[in-house]
Design a protein around this motif. Structure first.
Motif, PDB file in Angstrom:
ATOM      1  N   TYR A   8      20.400  23.506  25.563  1.00 11.13           N
ATOM      2  CA  TYR A   8      21.758  24.025  25.392  1.00 11.13           C
ATOM      3  C   TYR A   8      22.711  23.277  26.317  1.00 11.13           C
ATOM      4  O   TYR A   8      22.436  23.113  27.509  1.00 11.13           O
ATOM      5  CB  TYR A   8      21.795  25.525  25.706  1.00 11.13           C
ATOM      6  N   ASP A  22      27.033  26.582  22.159  1.00  7.84           N
ATOM      7  CA  ASP A  22      25.808  26.472  21.360  1.00  7.84           C
ATOM      8  C   ASP A  22      24.834  27.611  21.659  1.00  7.84           C
ATOM      9  O   ASP A  22      23.883  27.832  20.921  1.00  7.84           O
ATOM     10  CB  ASP A  22      25.125  25.109  21.531  1.00  7.84           C
ATOM     11  N   LEU A  23      25.079  28.348  22.759  1.00  7.53           N
ATOM     12  CA  LEU A  23      24.301  29.546  23.066  1.00  7.53           C
ATOM     13  C   LEU A  23      25.251  30.590  23.628  1.00  7.53           C
ATOM     14  O   LEU A  23      25.993  30.317  24.580  1.00  7.53           O
ATOM     15  CB  LEU A  23      23.198  29.247  24.077  1.00  7.53           C
ATOM     16  N   VAL A  45      28.274  33.292  16.600  1.00  7.47           N
ATOM     17  CA  VAL A  45      27.237  33.099  15.577  1.00  7.47           C
ATOM     18  C   VAL A  45      27.836  32.456  14.324  1.00  7.47           C
ATOM     19  O   VAL A  45      27.247  31.540  13.733  1.00  7.47           O
ATOM     20  CB  VAL A  45      26.567  34.441  15.233  1.00  7.47           C
ATOM     21  N   GLU A  65      23.566  30.066  18.804  1.00  5.93           N
ATOM     22  CA  GLU A  65      22.456  31.011  18.911  1.00  5.93           C
ATOM     23  C   GLU A  65      22.912  32.177  19.768  1.00  5.93           C
ATOM     24  O   GLU A  65      23.661  32.006  20.736  1.00  5.93           O
ATOM     25  CB  GLU A  65      21.244  30.332  19.547  1.00  5.93           C
ATOM     26  N   SER A 105      18.938  35.937  17.851  1.00  9.24           N
ATOM     27  CA  SER A 105      17.619  35.333  17.659  1.00  9.24           C
ATOM     28  C   SER A 105      16.602  36.022  18.550  1.00  9.24           C
ATOM     29  O   SER A 105      15.436  36.162  18.189  1.00  9.24           O
ATOM     30  CB  SER A 105      17.666  33.840  17.981  1.00  9.24           C
TER      31      SER A 105
END
Length: 259
Positions: free
Chosen positions: A22, A194-195, A216, A221, A237
């Motif tokens: 990440y 990205d996270l 999301v 994620e 997730s």
């Protein structure tokens, strides 16, 4: 969706946040990260709001008695905040920011514990404000709480030393407009990560509860670390149910590249 309830498994999972997978991590924190530091969740049964109903912003502005009641409970909260210390989860987020992995921290908390844990102010968005100091409702000047105690004890609403306007704890009260710029920045950060991590938030208070869904939708994620179920668990997730401070207890010592 994977649910983790084992503490060793949770500790192993959070260790991967720095493994290079990440590049742009964004975190949202709620009351659950601070309860483990001794700060009560004011919304829960037995919390201050179940004993003393929150003062509406309009009442604060219009009524002296409401202002004094609000100030009285601010000093009650300050006692909790002063006794609390940042825990391992607060410190882990600061370490993630120092290493460049965590680009933005959005918090619903008003206790100032992220700052005390060394989190950089320029990457911290306090969407509900901060209850550890006051600001003038007219000119925006900052004032420390301690200097207002004598006025409150004398039955007088604290006033700004610069312009004479009403001073109020810098927290966003019920009925008060949310900070548009902070919300815009939070939404932008959610769209660009990205996270997206959620730590200790029930995700029932809006607009903060919308941010994980924004992330999301943009392709990030979602990992939720919270003791109880949230309305957005199905989007995640991974959901982790272990206590936050224990989950991150070994985080810094197991990350040799993190200061």
């Amino acid at each position: 969706m994977t649910t983790i309830t084992s503490l060793p498994e949770a500790q192993d999972f959070v260790a991967q946040f720095t493994n290079g997978s990440y590049q742009r991590i964004v975190a949202l924190t709620g009351a659950g990260i601070s309860t483990e530091s001794g700060v009560p969740d004011f919304r829960s049964p037995g919390g201050i709001w179940s004993r003393r109903q929150p003062i509406q912003y309009q009442d604060f502005v219009a009524d002296e008695a409401s202002r004094l009641e609000d100030w009285d409970r601010r000093f009650e909260m300050r006692d909790f905040f002063d006794k609390a210390e940042p825990n391992a989860a607060h410190l882990a987020l600061s370490a993630l920011a120092s290493s460049g992995h965590l680009t933005c921290l959005i918090t619903q908390n008003v206790d100032g514990l992220h700052q005390r844990a060394g989190f950089p102010q320029n990457r911290l968005i306090e969407i509900h404000g901060n209850s550890t100091y006051a600001t003038c409702l007219d000119c925006g000047a900052r004032a420390e709480l301690e200097g207002q105690l004598s006025f409150v004890e004398a039955g007088q609403s604290p006033r700004c030393g610069d312009c004479g306007g009403l001073l109020k704890a810098a927290v966003i009260s019920f009925g008060q407009q949310m900070p548009e710029e902070a919300l815009y920045q939070a939404a932008e950060a959610a769209q660009d990560c990205d996270l997206f991590l959620v730590l200790g938030s029930s995700l029932v208070v809006h607009p903060a509860a919308q941010l994980p869904a924004i992330a999301v939708k943009a392709g990030a994620e979602l990992v939720i670390l919270n003791a109880e179920e949230t309305p957005l668990d199905s989007l995640a997730s991974t959901v982790i149910r272990t206590p936050l401070a224990q989950t991150f207890a070994k985080f810094r010592e197991e990350q040799p590249d993190i200061p």
